[in-house]
Design a protein around this motif. Structure first.
Motif, PDB file in Angstrom:
ATOM      1  N   PRO A   1       0.828  -1.216   0.000  1.00  0.00           N
ATOM      2  CA  PRO A   1       0.000   0.000   0.000  1.00  0.00           C
ATOM      3  C   PRO A   1       0.861   1.266   0.000  1.00  0.00           C
ATOM      4  O   PRO A   1       2.007   1.235   0.458  1.00  0.00           O
ATOM      5  CB  PRO A   1      -0.797  -0.110   1.303  1.00  0.00           C
ATOM      6  N   PRO A   2       0.310   2.372  -0.491  1.00  0.00           N
ATOM      7  CA  PRO A   2       1.091   3.609  -0.578  1.00  0.00           C
ATOM      8  C   PRO A   2       1.757   4.006   0.746  1.00  0.00           C
ATOM      9  O   PRO A   2       2.911   4.433   0.749  1.00  0.00           O
ATOM     10  CB  PRO A   2       0.057   4.654  -1.004  1.00  0.00           C
ATOM     11  N   HIS A   3       1.038   3.818   1.888  1.00  0.00           N
ATOM     12  CA  HIS A   3       1.629   4.301   3.147  1.00  0.00           C
ATOM     13  C   HIS A   3       2.776   3.416   3.638  1.00  0.00           C
ATOM     14  O   HIS A   3       3.440   3.759   4.606  1.00  0.00           O
ATOM     15  CB  HIS A   3       0.552   4.456   4.240  1.00  0.00           C
ATOM     16  N   LYS A   4       3.008   2.286   2.958  1.00  0.00           N
ATOM     17  CA  LYS A   4       4.148   1.437   3.324  1.00  0.00           C
ATOM     18  C   LYS A   4       5.285   1.554   2.297  1.00  0.00           C
ATOM     19  O   LYS A   4       6.268   0.817   2.348  1.00  0.00           O
ATOM     20  CB  LYS A   4       3.714  -0.041   3.425  1.00  0.00           C
ATOM     21  N   GLN A   5       5.137   2.445   1.349  1.00  0.00           N
ATOM     22  CA  GLN A   5       6.168   2.616   0.328  1.00  0.00           C
ATOM     23  C   GLN A   5       7.326   3.456   0.868  1.00  0.00           C
ATOM     24  O   GLN A   5       7.114   4.377   1.648  1.00  0.00           O
ATOM     25  CB  GLN A   5       5.583   3.329  -0.910  1.00  0.00           C
ATOM     26  N   ARG A   6       8.523   3.162   0.368  1.00  0.00           N
ATOM     27  CA  ARG A   6       9.692   3.934   0.794  1.00  0.00           C
ATOM     28  C   ARG A   6       9.557   5.399   0.385  1.00  0.00           C
ATOM     29  O   ARG A   6      10.026   6.309   1.072  1.00  0.00           O
ATOM     30  CB  ARG A   6      10.940   3.293   0.165  1.00  0.00           C
TER      31      ARG A   6
ATOM     32  N   ASN B   1       5.187   5.410   7.010  1.00  0.00           N
ATOM     33  CA  ASN B   1       5.400   3.963   7.154  1.00  0.00           C
ATOM     34  C   ASN B   1       4.895   3.389   8.473  1.00  0.00           C
ATOM     35  O   ASN B   1       4.559   2.213   8.548  1.00  0.00           O
ATOM     36  CB  ASN B   1       6.879   3.594   6.960  1.00  0.00           C
ATOM     37  N   SER B   2       4.860   4.209   9.537  1.00  0.00           N
ATOM     38  CA  SER B   2       4.417   3.663  10.825  1.00  0.00           C
ATOM     39  C   SER B   2       2.898   3.789  11.008  1.00  0.00           C
ATOM     40  O   SER B   2       2.352   3.324  12.009  1.00  0.00           O
ATOM     41  CB  SER B   2       5.144   4.376  11.966  1.00  0.00           C
ATOM     42  N   LEU B   3       2.225   4.430  10.070  1.00  0.00           N
ATOM     43  CA  LEU B   3       0.767   4.556  10.189  1.00  0.00           C
ATOM     44  C   LEU B   3       0.105   3.202   9.959  1.00  0.00           C
ATOM     45  O   LEU B   3       0.665   2.333   9.288  1.00  0.00           O
ATOM     46  CB  LEU B   3       0.220   5.560   9.174  1.00  0.00           C
ATOM     47  N   ILE B   4      -1.077   3.063  10.535  1.00  0.00           N
ATOM     48  CA  ILE B   4      -1.778   1.790  10.396  1.00  0.00           C
ATOM     49  C   ILE B   4      -3.123   2.024   9.710  1.00  0.00           C
ATOM     50  O   ILE B   4      -3.946   2.819  10.190  1.00  0.00           O
ATOM     51  CB  ILE B   4      -2.001   1.133  11.781  1.00  0.00           C
ATOM     52  N   TYR B   5      -3.307   1.370   8.595  1.00  0.00           N
ATOM     53  CA  TYR B   5      -4.606   1.361   7.900  1.00  0.00           C
ATOM     54  C   TYR B   5      -4.983  -0.110   7.745  1.00  0.00           C
ATOM     55  O   TYR B   5      -4.555  -0.770   6.792  1.00  0.00           O
ATOM     56  CB  TYR B   5      -4.495   2.061   6.534  1.00  0.00           C
ATOM     57  N   LEU B   6      -5.744  -0.608   8.704  1.00  0.00           N
ATOM     58  CA  LEU B   6      -5.962  -2.055   8.799  1.00  0.00           C
ATOM     59  C   LEU B   6      -6.664  -2.638   7.575  1.00  0.00           C
ATOM     60  O   LEU B   6      -6.291  -3.700   7.080  1.00  0.00           O
ATOM     61  CB  LEU B   6      -6.770  -2.382  10.062  1.00  0.00           C
ATOM     62  N   ILE B   7      -7.698  -1.933   7.097  1.00  0.00           N
ATOM     63  CA  ILE B   7      -8.463  -2.484   5.969  1.00  0.00           C
ATOM     64  C   ILE B   7      -7.598  -2.482   4.715  1.00  0.00           C
ATOM     65  O   ILE B   7      -7.520  -3.476   3.982  1.00  0.00           O
ATOM     66  CB  ILE B   7      -9.766  -1.682   5.767  1.00  0.00           C
ATOM     67  N   THR B   8      -6.918  -1.369   4.499  1.00  0.00           N
ATOM     68  CA  THR B   8      -6.019  -1.272   3.352  1.00  0.00           C
ATOM     69  C   THR B   8      -4.974  -2.386   3.393  1.00  0.00           C
ATOM     70  O   THR B   8      -4.712  -3.057   2.389  1.00  0.00           O
ATOM     71  CB  THR B   8      -5.338   0.116   3.376  1.00  0.00           C
ATOM     72  N   GLU B   9      -4.390  -2.596   4.555  1.00  0.00           N
ATOM     73  CA  GLU B   9      -3.331  -3.606   4.667  1.00  0.00           C
ATOM     74  C   GLU B   9      -3.882  -5.013   4.431  1.00  0.00           C
ATOM     75  O   GLU B   9      -3.239  -5.839   3.779  1.00  0.00           O
ATOM     76  CB  GLU B   9      -2.631  -3.488   6.027  1.00  0.00           C
ATOM     77  N   GLN B  10      -5.091  -5.249   4.923  1.00  0.00           N
ATOM     78  CA  GLN B  10      -5.713  -6.564   4.691  1.00  0.00           C
ATOM     79  C   GLN B  10      -5.945  -6.782   3.191  1.00  0.00           C
ATOM     80  O   GLN B  10      -5.681  -7.859   2.654  1.00  0.00           O
ATOM     81  CB  GLN B  10      -7.041  -6.653   5.448  1.00  0.00           C
ATOM     82  N   ILE B  11      -6.422  -5.740   2.524  1.00  0.00           N
ATOM     83  CA  ILE B  11      -6.664  -5.849   1.081  1.00  0.00           C
ATOM     84  C   ILE B  11      -5.356  -6.193   0.360  1.00  0.00           C
ATOM     85  O   ILE B  11      -5.307  -7.113  -0.455  1.00  0.00           O
ATOM     86  CB  ILE B  11      -7.284  -4.540   0.530  1.00  0.00           C
ATOM     87  N   HIS B  12      -4.310  -5.478   0.697  1.00  0.00           N
ATOM     88  CA  HIS B  12      -3.046  -5.727   0.004  1.00  0.00           C
ATOM     89  C   HIS B  12      -2.492  -7.127   0.286  1.00  0.00           C
ATOM     90  O   HIS B  12      -1.810  -7.696  -0.557  1.00  0.00           O
ATOM     91  CB  HIS B  12      -2.026  -4.630   0.340  1.00  0.00           C
ATOM     92  N   ARG B  13      -2.824  -7.682   1.454  1.00  0.00           N
ATOM     93  CA  ARG B  13      -2.373  -9.044   1.789  1.00  0.00           C
ATOM     94  C   ARG B  13      -3.168 -10.129   1.073  1.00  0.00           C
ATOM     95  O   ARG B  13      -2.670 -11.196   0.806  1.00  0.00           O
ATOM     96  CB  ARG B  13      -2.575  -9.293   3.294  1.00  0.00           C
ATOM     97  N   GLU B  14      -4.439  -9.833   0.763  1.00  0.00           N
ATOM     98  CA  GLU B  14      -5.348 -10.921   0.348  1.00  0.00           C
ATOM     99  C   GLU B  14      -5.787 -10.900  -1.115  1.00  0.00           C
ATOM    100  O   GLU B  14      -6.334 -11.878  -1.607  1.00  0.00           O
ATOM    101  CB  GLU B  14      -6.611 -10.885   1.237  1.00  0.00           C
ATOM    102  N   VAL B  15      -5.583  -9.785  -1.818  1.00  0.00           N
ATOM    103  CA  VAL B  15      -6.176  -9.700  -3.162  1.00  0.00           C
ATOM    104  C   VAL B  15      -5.377 -10.451  -4.231  1.00  0.00           C
ATOM    105  O   VAL B  15      -4.149 -10.553  -4.160  1.00  0.00           O
ATOM    106  CB  VAL B  15      -6.365  -8.233  -3.646  1.00  0.00           C
ATOM    107  N   LEU B  16      -6.115 -10.942  -5.193  1.00  0.00           N
ATOM    108  CA  LEU B  16      -5.515 -11.610  -6.349  1.00  0.00           C
ATOM    109  C   LEU B  16      -6.385 -11.294  -7.570  1.00  0.00           C
ATOM    110  O   LEU B  16      -7.609 -11.433  -7.523  1.00  0.00           O
ATOM    111  CB  LEU B  16      -5.481 -13.124  -6.119  1.00  0.00           C
ATOM    112  N   SER B  17      -5.739 -10.861  -8.662  1.00  0.00           N
ATOM    113  CA  SER B  17      -6.492 -10.504  -9.871  1.00  0.00           C
ATOM    114  C   SER B  17      -6.433 -11.643 -10.876  1.00  0.00           C
ATOM    115  O   SER B  17      -5.358 -12.119 -11.230  1.00  0.00           O
ATOM    116  CB  SER B  17      -5.899  -9.248 -10.510  1.00  0.00           C
ATOM    117  N   LEU B  18      -7.617 -12.065 -11.318  1.00  0.00           N
ATOM    118  CA  LEU B  18      -7.714 -13.166 -12.289  1.00  0.00           C
ATOM    119  C   LEU B  18      -7.670 -12.611 -13.711  1.00  0.00           C
ATOM    120  O   LEU B  18      -8.032 -11.450 -13.934  1.00  0.00           O
ATOM    121  CB  LEU B  18      -9.035 -13.916 -12.094  1.00  0.00           C
ATOM    122  N   PRO B  19      -7.298 -13.437 -14.685  1.00  0.00           N
ATOM    123  CA  PRO B  19      -7.304 -12.957 -16.072  1.00  0.00           C
ATOM    124  C   PRO B  19      -8.704 -12.496 -16.487  1.00  0.00           C
ATOM    125  O   PRO B  19      -9.698 -13.158 -16.169  1.00  0.00           O
ATOM    126  CB  PRO B  19      -6.907 -14.202 -16.882  1.00  0.00           C
ATOM    127  N   ILE B  20      -8.757 -11.358 -17.146  1.00  0.00           N
ATOM    128  CA  ILE B  20     -10.031 -10.901 -17.728  1.00  0.00           C
ATOM    129  C   ILE B  20      -9.702  -9.945 -18.864  1.00  0.00           C
ATOM    130  O   ILE B  20      -8.848  -9.070 -18.717  1.00  0.00           O
ATOM    131  CB  ILE B  20     -10.958 -10.225 -16.669  1.00  0.00           C
TER     132      ILE B  20
END
Ligand SMILES: Cc1ncc(COP(=O)(O)O)c(C=O)c1O
Length: 393
Positions: A343-348, A354-373
């Motif tokens: 996520p943007p807030h974890k980018q260098r 970097n120390s901010l916490i956005y729980l939903i955003t972080e969960q999304i970045h951990r779990e998403v996968l894009s299928l071919p379309i």
């Protein structure tokens, strides 16, 4: 499209690419090559009739008074904000609300103008900005809200309009991923004060290279954006503003004119694929994309996941074991991507966040996968993708 072959123990498995750009562009032949040749033969490569015609056609398609062709989607957003600063509507240090899980370009456009991005968590069910978490972030310095129609789904909501009206904010749309999408009877890109569009090759309508556009109904904004994008100049060698060089070129405009004619049909094919993925999945650990905020006009007419307020630029699923699922897909010859892994807030680039916490955003970045379309994806490949997902345990 099947490409290459994966050697498994038992057989040769045809690979399904995430996105086959060559097949997409081949499907526009011979018009595409003819359009490019027409430009080469004209001897006129910048600020010519192709760009003028595309601007008119795209403004007509989106439903705005103006369209200004620019070099890419990031520039489209940068130019809108730069124009507001030039017009005195915004000042350095003013705040712009933006979803925390957007692609980095939305945020770069804000910081590049020395404005301050205020990150707001998305709604976990739509991945778009949560309209009900915006008001608590509005301060005296808030000058705008940038909504991002992420993955191709409309992000506009009555609550956002209420806040824009109540606090006299500029509503900027990042429509890089949602060309052709509707909110009610209007298309995204015509809902706010101005919108940035990207024609990066992999978008629903893409160039053979880079391209972008600004759409707006605001005469002054359109004039200032156009001028800034051309060195700050309307008359050659006379510079009104310290501008940029950000122009859509004639070849890209000619390519886009060919592709625009088929955009609604192509988006319909994407909807069919998305609908197939949604209705044939029987793996209950997979979280399918949902669509909570139906556009008011279409509410009663369309099935939830098949609403015209999604143009399925990306078909994004979630799974708690995303990396293992991605490996399973790859082992079975299906290429998938992650939008986005960090996520943007974890980018260098934004160390201060970097120390901010956005729980939903972080969960999304951990779990998403894009299928071919894509509009050229064959039915056999669509069926195979679902079979492989349903097989995952
Ligand atoms: C949401 C979003 N905004 C902005 C952009 C920037 O567009 P471009 O790559 O044309 O600069 C992109 C492109 O990937 C995007 O996905």
């Amino acid at each position: 499209m099947r490409q290459n072959f994966l050697k498994s123990k038992h057989a040769l498995i045809a690979m399904i690419k995430f996105l086959d750009l060559k097949a997409i562009n081949d499907s526009f032949e011979p018009e595409l090559s003819q359009a490019i040749k027409r430009v080469i033969d004209s001897g006129w490569y910048l600020l010519g009739n192709e760009v003028k015609a595309f601007e008119q056609e795209y403004a007509g398609f989106i439903g705005t008074k103006h369209c200004i062709g620019v070099a890419n989607g990031l520039d489209a957003l940068r130019l809108i904000l730069k124009a507001y600063i030039t017009m005195g509507e915004m000042n350095e240090g003013d705040e712009i609300i933006v979803p925390a899980n957007t692609y980095i370009a939305s945020i770069l456009a804000i910081t590049d103008n020395r404005l301050k991005p205020i990150l707001v968590e998305p709604d976990l069910s739509t991945y778009n900005i949560d309209p009900f978490k915006i008001e608590e972030k509005i301060s005296e310095r808030t000058k705008g809200i940038m909504i991002v129609h992420l993955y191709g789904q409309n992000a506009m909501h009555p609550e956002i309009q209420r806040l824009v009206d109540k606090y006299h904010l500029k509503l900027v749309e990042d429509n890089a991923q949602a060309h052709g999408c509707f909110y009610g009877i209007k298309r995204t890109g015509s809902l706010g004060h101005a919108s940035g569009h990207s024609f990066y090759p992999g978008k629903n309508i893409g160039c053979i290279g880079d391209g972008g556009a600004v759409t707006t109904d605001d005469n002054e904004l359109a004039d200032v954006v156009r001028t800034i994008a051309n060195y700050g100049s309307k008359i050659k060698y006379q510079n009104l503003y310290p501008g940029l060089n950000s122009r859509l070129d004639e070849i890209q405009a000619a390519v886009l004119r060919v592709k625009l004619k088929r955009l609604d049909t192509d988006n319909q094919r994407r909807r069919e694929i998305a609908n197939y993925y949604c209705t044939h999945n029987n793996n209950d650990k997979i979280i399918l994309p949902t669509h909570n905020w139906l556009s008011p006009i279409f509410d009663s007419q369309f099935v939830i996941r098949n609403s015209p307020s999604h143009v399925w630029h990306l078909f994004v699923i979630r799974h708690p074991e995303r990396d293992r699922l991605q490996k399973h897909m790859e082992d079975n010859g299906i290429q998938t991507l992650i939008h986005y892994p960090v996520p943007p807030h974890k980018q260098r680039a934004y160390k201060e966040w970097n120390s901010l916490i956005y729980l939903i955003t972080e969960q999304i970045h951990r779990e998403v996968l894009s299928l071919p379309i894509s509009p050229v994806m064959g039915t056999g490949d669509v069926v195979r993708v679902v079979e492989v997902i349903n097989d995952f345990r």
